[in-house]
Design an enzyme around this catalytic site. Sequence first.
Site, PDB file in Angstrom:
ATOM      1  N   LYS A  48       0.561  -0.799  -0.314  1.00  0.00           N
ATOM      2  CA  LYS A  48       0.298  -0.095   0.296  1.00  0.00           C
ATOM      3  C   LYS A  48       0.934   1.297  -0.137  1.00  0.00           C
ATOM      4  O   LYS A  48       2.195   1.330   1.216  1.00  0.00           O
ATOM      5  CB  LYS A  48      -0.757   0.158   1.125  1.00  0.00           C
ATOM      6  N   SER A 123      -9.493   1.329   2.580  1.00  0.00           N
ATOM      7  CA  SER A 123      -8.764   1.861   1.944  1.00  0.00           C
ATOM      8  C   SER A 123      -7.900   1.176   0.944  1.00  0.00           C
ATOM      9  O   SER A 123      -7.450   2.046   0.267  1.00  0.00           O
ATOM     10  CB  SER A 123      -8.238   3.725   2.881  1.00  0.00           C
ATOM     11  N   SER A 147      -9.828  -1.310   6.976  1.00  0.00           N
ATOM     12  CA  SER A 147      -8.662  -0.446   5.246  1.00  0.00           C
ATOM     13  C   SER A 147      -9.031  -2.025   4.572  1.00  0.00           C
ATOM     14  O   SER A 147      -8.422  -2.002   3.949  1.00  0.00           O
ATOM     15  CB  SER A 147      -8.067   0.668   5.291  1.00  0.00           C
TER      16      SER A 147
END
Length: 432
Positions: A48, A123, A147
């Site tokens: 990420k 996310s 997330s």
Amino acid sequence: MEISEIKEKDKKINAFIAFNEKFKSEEEKLKGNLTNRGKLEGLKIGVKSNMNVSGLKITCASKTLENYVSFYDATVVERVKRSHGLIVGMTNMDEFACGSSGETSYFNPTQNPSAPGHIPGGSSSGSAAAVAAGFVDCALGSDTGGSIRNPASHCGIVGFKPTYGAVSRYGLIDLAMSLDQIGPMARDVKTAALLLEVIAGQDGKDATCLNLDKNFYAFHKNLDGNLKNLKFGYAKEFDELISDAGIKNVIHKGIDKISSAGGEIVNVSLPDLNIALPTYYLNVYVEFFSATRKLDGRRYGYKIEDVCGEEVLRRIILGKFISQKENAGRYYRKAIMARTLLKKEISEIFTNIDILLSPTVPKLPHKIGEKISDPRVMYAYDIFTVLANLAGIPAGVVPAGKIEGIPTGLQFMGKALDDQKVLNAMYGFENL
Ligand code: GLN
């Protein structure tokens, strides 16, 4: 999948913000090293875009950091590399991890490979999509309020948020540091447990990181999918909050399967569930405001307020307002008290059960482009996932079924440090 094919196919999915241009040479180098193979043995990994990887652009999917090239590895990244995992690139995400859909990225939204046309969730949108599309074997996500688990549910993959402190946060760009945890995302529980085994463990660079017995971290080695002798709870309040009948059906079918496999199911209650979202968001606003003060444009990129998107700005403004001296005791202190109350309620539940089951998200992923103007509608996605972060407990998601082709996941939560038990229950369920 070859890296060139991933790049080509990702033009449609947009799971990556930046690729590791050294991937090929790193792969070759690993192939030449036949002795001393690490646990990840050449598995492809997505990271990420809020974790530092030396030499790559760590943007947090924001214009603020669009030109920031990292010069060091986050502890998790260092451990992945040491175990011979191959980093494919930096995945797309909601800007600074603020969001539940992947749409707040400055680099455009990510498509859901398992439900074309729909959001992948967020996310950790790109990490989930990269795994679901088969671009990588597994990915690192971060989870402040869901997330990892929310996009895992929407994309039909496995995601796990460990106990707070089980994994080092050194090198992770904070959203809210009392809630943030890094965790694995993969297509099956075994691979997720393997990645977790590699990244977890004490770290002198993160004071909140726990120092536990070696056996605690042997998540992959100790996997055991036996559901007998486990007591599962389900709270009646959960059903009232599911807004989609199809999700309710899939979740209850999942619970029935666990029961048929010998798991004991009991009813529990979480009477204060309705305060979980305001408690979570107030905590996040204040901590995020504080975390963003270093992004003033002097050292890294732009001043955040000058270039960020609407949701990030909302959080900064509200965090600033709540933190003002005149507001002392009005919001933040109450939010901390509410968090303590919820934590107590949740830990009491675990005196009688091993695993708390729940839906992951109360509704199906919306279509990309569908305008959601009221932030509370977006926040509502998080109701079942924020609990684990507020309480610091482990929680993971396993695909449970589909509703008109769209996946949804069943969530497994355990008490703090029961990560192995949660992974075992997930593994057992996955194999039913
Ligand atoms: N959707 C939640 C939020 O917007 C959770 C984000 C996260 O876990 N990083 O804060």
